[in-house]
Design a protein around this motif. Structure first.
Motif, PDB file in Angstrom:
ATOM      1  N   GLY A  83     -41.288  -9.162  -0.872  1.00  0.00           N
ATOM      2  CA  GLY A  83     -40.659  -9.761   0.637  1.00  0.00           C
ATOM      3  C   GLY A  83     -40.409  -8.938   1.561  1.00  0.00           C
ATOM      4  O   GLY A  83     -40.619  -7.602   1.617  1.00  0.00           O
ATOM      5  N   ASN A 111     -35.339  -3.861  -5.938  1.00  0.00           N
ATOM      6  CA  ASN A 111     -36.417  -3.656  -5.454  1.00  0.00           C
ATOM      7  C   ASN A 111     -36.829  -2.189  -5.431  1.00  0.00           C
ATOM      8  O   ASN A 111     -36.673  -1.660  -4.360  1.00  0.00           O
ATOM      9  CB  ASN A 111     -36.647  -4.321  -3.916  1.00  0.00           C
ATOM     10  CG  ASN A 111     -38.194  -3.939  -3.413  1.00  0.00           C
ATOM     11  OD1 ASN A 111     -39.253  -3.494  -4.090  1.00  0.00           O
ATOM     12  ND2 ASN A 111     -38.546  -4.707  -2.342  1.00  0.00           N
ATOM     13  N   VAL A 126     -40.633 -14.205  -0.802  1.00  0.00           N
ATOM     14  CA  VAL A 126     -39.834 -13.723  -2.031  1.00  0.00           C
ATOM     15  C   VAL A 126     -40.346 -15.008  -2.944  1.00  0.00           C
ATOM     16  O   VAL A 126     -40.012 -16.235  -2.559  1.00  0.00           O
ATOM     17  CB  VAL A 126     -38.479 -13.741  -1.718  1.00  0.00           C
ATOM     18  CG1 VAL A 126     -37.623 -13.781  -2.979  1.00  0.00           C
ATOM     19  CG2 VAL A 126     -38.324 -12.518  -0.707  1.00  0.00           C
ATOM     20  N   SER A 159     -32.014  -9.188  -8.805  1.00  0.00           N
ATOM     21  CA  SER A 159     -33.252  -8.316  -8.824  1.00  0.00           C
ATOM     22  C   SER A 159     -33.126  -7.309  -8.141  1.00  0.00           C
ATOM     23  O   SER A 159     -32.345  -7.252  -7.272  1.00  0.00           O
ATOM     24  CB  SER A 159     -34.227  -9.419  -8.171  1.00  0.00           C
ATOM     25  OG  SER A 159     -35.448  -8.994  -8.129  1.00  0.00           O
ATOM     26  N   ASN A 201     -38.443 -12.777  -7.806  1.00  0.00           N
ATOM     27  CA  ASN A 201     -39.170 -11.522  -7.550  1.00  0.00           C
ATOM     28  C   ASN A 201     -39.511 -11.109  -5.968  1.00  0.00           C
ATOM     29  O   ASN A 201     -39.760 -11.901  -5.249  1.00  0.00           O
ATOM     30  CB  ASN A 201     -40.852 -11.627  -7.959  1.00  0.00           C
ATOM     31  CG  ASN A 201     -41.427 -10.363  -7.700  1.00  0.00           C
ATOM     32  OD1 ASN A 201     -41.032  -9.483  -7.582  1.00  0.00           O
ATOM     33  ND2 ASN A 201     -42.696 -10.542  -8.068  1.00  0.00           N
ATOM     34  N   ILE A 202     -38.645 -10.074  -5.648  1.00  0.00           N
ATOM     35  CA  ILE A 202     -38.389  -9.678  -4.299  1.00  0.00           C
ATOM     36  C   ILE A 202     -39.373  -8.539  -4.140  1.00  0.00           C
ATOM     37  O   ILE A 202     -39.075  -8.093  -2.680  1.00  0.00           O
ATOM     38  CB  ILE A 202     -36.928  -9.291  -3.766  1.00  0.00           C
ATOM     39  CG1 ILE A 202     -36.393  -8.162  -4.604  1.00  0.00           C
ATOM     40  CG2 ILE A 202     -35.869 -10.783  -4.022  1.00  0.00           C
ATOM     41  CD1 ILE A 202     -34.950  -7.529  -3.999  1.00  0.00           C
ATOM     42  N   THR A 242     -42.590 -19.838  -3.208  1.00  0.00           N
ATOM     43  CA  THR A 242     -42.504 -18.908  -1.934  1.00  0.00           C
ATOM     44  C   THR A 242     -42.104 -19.550  -0.582  1.00  0.00           C
ATOM     45  O   THR A 242     -42.541 -19.108   0.456  1.00  0.00           O
ATOM     46  CB  THR A 242     -43.889 -18.171  -1.946  1.00  0.00           C
ATOM     47  OG1 THR A 242     -44.861 -19.188  -1.924  1.00  0.00           O
ATOM     48  CG2 THR A 242     -44.117 -17.683  -3.333  1.00  0.00           C
TER      49      THR A 242
END
Length: 155
Positions: A51, A14, A65, A12, A47-48, A82
């Protein structure tokens, strides 16, 4: 979605963090996970983007996250998507980062999550928020570079 380079599989990334924040320093941290979380991360279901890192009791915690539940695991053995996850950093690094985060306007966000030699690692960055005019300048610069590359490809 996953890229590989030098034995590292990026799970992943970001990219939004690079647009919203000015990255000052980057650190590699391990992350404390449950078994079903590791399996789900290996599938790329993480999915970060939302975060951030919080420091509590001289420990670093990764919050907000989302790691999707593992599909083939039973409901009893699966994890909460989460939940807060502890980051594994050296004590000296944590002390140094706590001092920097207490400065005005600095925070810590995850920029990448990847597999390195079979272990899940998180790249966290010390960042400062960008102003609106900085974001506009970044978009303008990116468009300018794109136009130059197109012009070079034609010749």
């Amino acid at each position: 979605m996953a890229q590989q380079s030098e034995g590292i599989k990026i799970v992943s990334d970001n990219r939004q963090a690079r647009f919203l924040y000015e990255i000052l320093e980057k650190y590699e941290a391990g992350i404390q996970l449950k078994g079903t979380e590791v399996k789900s991360i290996r599938e790329g279901k993480v999915n970060i983007r939302d975060g951030y890192v919080l420091f509590r009791d001289a420990e670093a915690w990764l919050l907000n996250v989302n790691v999707s539940p593992y599909q083939t695991a039973s409901l009893y053995f699966n994890h909460e998507p989460t939940r807060s996850r502890k980051l594994l950093l050296h004590r000296d690094q944590i002390r140094k980062l706590i001092g920097k985060v207490e400065q005005k306007g600095l925070t810590m966000v995850p920029t990448k999550m990847y597999l390195k030699r079979g272990l899940v690692k998180v790249e966290i960055a010390l960042v400062r928020g960008k102003q609106l005019h900085d974001k506009r300048a970044a978009v303008k610069e990116r468009d300018h570079k794109r136009e130059i590359e197109r012009a070079l490809k034609q010749y």
